[in-house]
Write a protein that holds these residues in place. Sequence first.
Motif, PDB file in Angstrom:
ATOM      1  N   ARG A  42       7.438   9.604   4.949  1.00 51.25           N
ATOM      2  CA  ARG A  42       8.126  10.905   4.955  1.00 51.25           C
ATOM      3  C   ARG A  42       8.907  11.111   3.660  1.00 51.25           C
ATOM      4  NH1 ARG A  42       7.630  13.797   9.342  1.00 51.25           N
ATOM      5  NH2 ARG A  42       7.107  12.798  11.308  1.00 51.25           N
ATOM      6  N   ASP A  45       6.423  11.741   0.814  1.00 52.90           N
ATOM      7  CA  ASP A  45       5.900  13.109   0.848  1.00 52.90           C
ATOM      8  C   ASP A  45       6.874  14.080   0.198  1.00 52.90           C
ATOM      9  OD1 ASP A  45       3.605  12.270   2.115  1.00 52.90           O
ATOM     10  OD2 ASP A  45       4.155  13.052   4.092  1.00 52.90           O
ATOM     11  N   ASP A  48       6.687  13.837  -3.490  1.00 56.08           N
ATOM     12  CA  ASP A  48       5.327  13.947  -4.048  1.00 56.08           C
ATOM     13  C   ASP A  48       4.885  12.621  -4.656  1.00 56.08           C
ATOM     14  OD1 ASP A  48       4.848  16.613  -3.343  1.00 56.08           O
ATOM     15  OD2 ASP A  48       5.954  17.337  -5.091  1.00 56.08           O
ATOM     16  N   ARG A  50       2.667   9.189  -4.371  1.00 56.43           N
ATOM     17  CA  ARG A  50       1.501   8.535  -3.768  1.00 56.43           C
ATOM     18  C   ARG A  50       1.650   7.038  -3.987  1.00 56.43           C
ATOM     19  NH1 ARG A  50       1.568  12.011  -1.018  1.00 56.43           N
ATOM     20  NH2 ARG A  50       1.002  14.087  -1.616  1.00 56.43           N
TER      21      ARG A  50
END
Length: 170
Positions: A42, A45, A48, A50
């Motif tokens: 969470r 995300d 942003d 990865r």
Amino acid sequence: FGVGKTTMAKEVGKKSTELKLFNLVVIAVVSQTPNIKNIQGRIADSLDLRFEKETEEGRAAQIWHRLQEKKKILIILDDIWKELDLAAIGIPFGADHKGCKVLLTTRLQHVCTRMRSQTKIQLDVLSNDEAWTLFKHNAGLDDAPCHSELIDVAQKVAGECKGLPLALST
């Protein structure tokens, strides 16, 4: 107890964004059985981010590094039931990142103590008088001339809300 902790935390996040108090506001639900990878996901995300690593430790290091790049960030950890190791998630705190603020919501005061919270705000149910005042205000009954039957029904409805601010407001 449902006194509005989550609603209050979300509103703090919303207002902080509107007032530009923080460059980024991140919200993650912890719950009774915390899943570190889910919490990390969470947060990632919102950033942003990865993940290049698969282990919790590797993911924590990536989150830590990304959060260090942000000047002012608010992280809201909602519904904490037991002490949570912020470093294991990747959240810098204290001297490690003075611009990173963490807001915790919990129903257990000892969790705040164990996590060394700086400020505690306790939310309680409202007294009968406070509940009635809030209900009247939200129902538009403050200044309106009302019939006694309407007031009787309104007081019963307010009583059914058991002093919970969210129920009274809704």
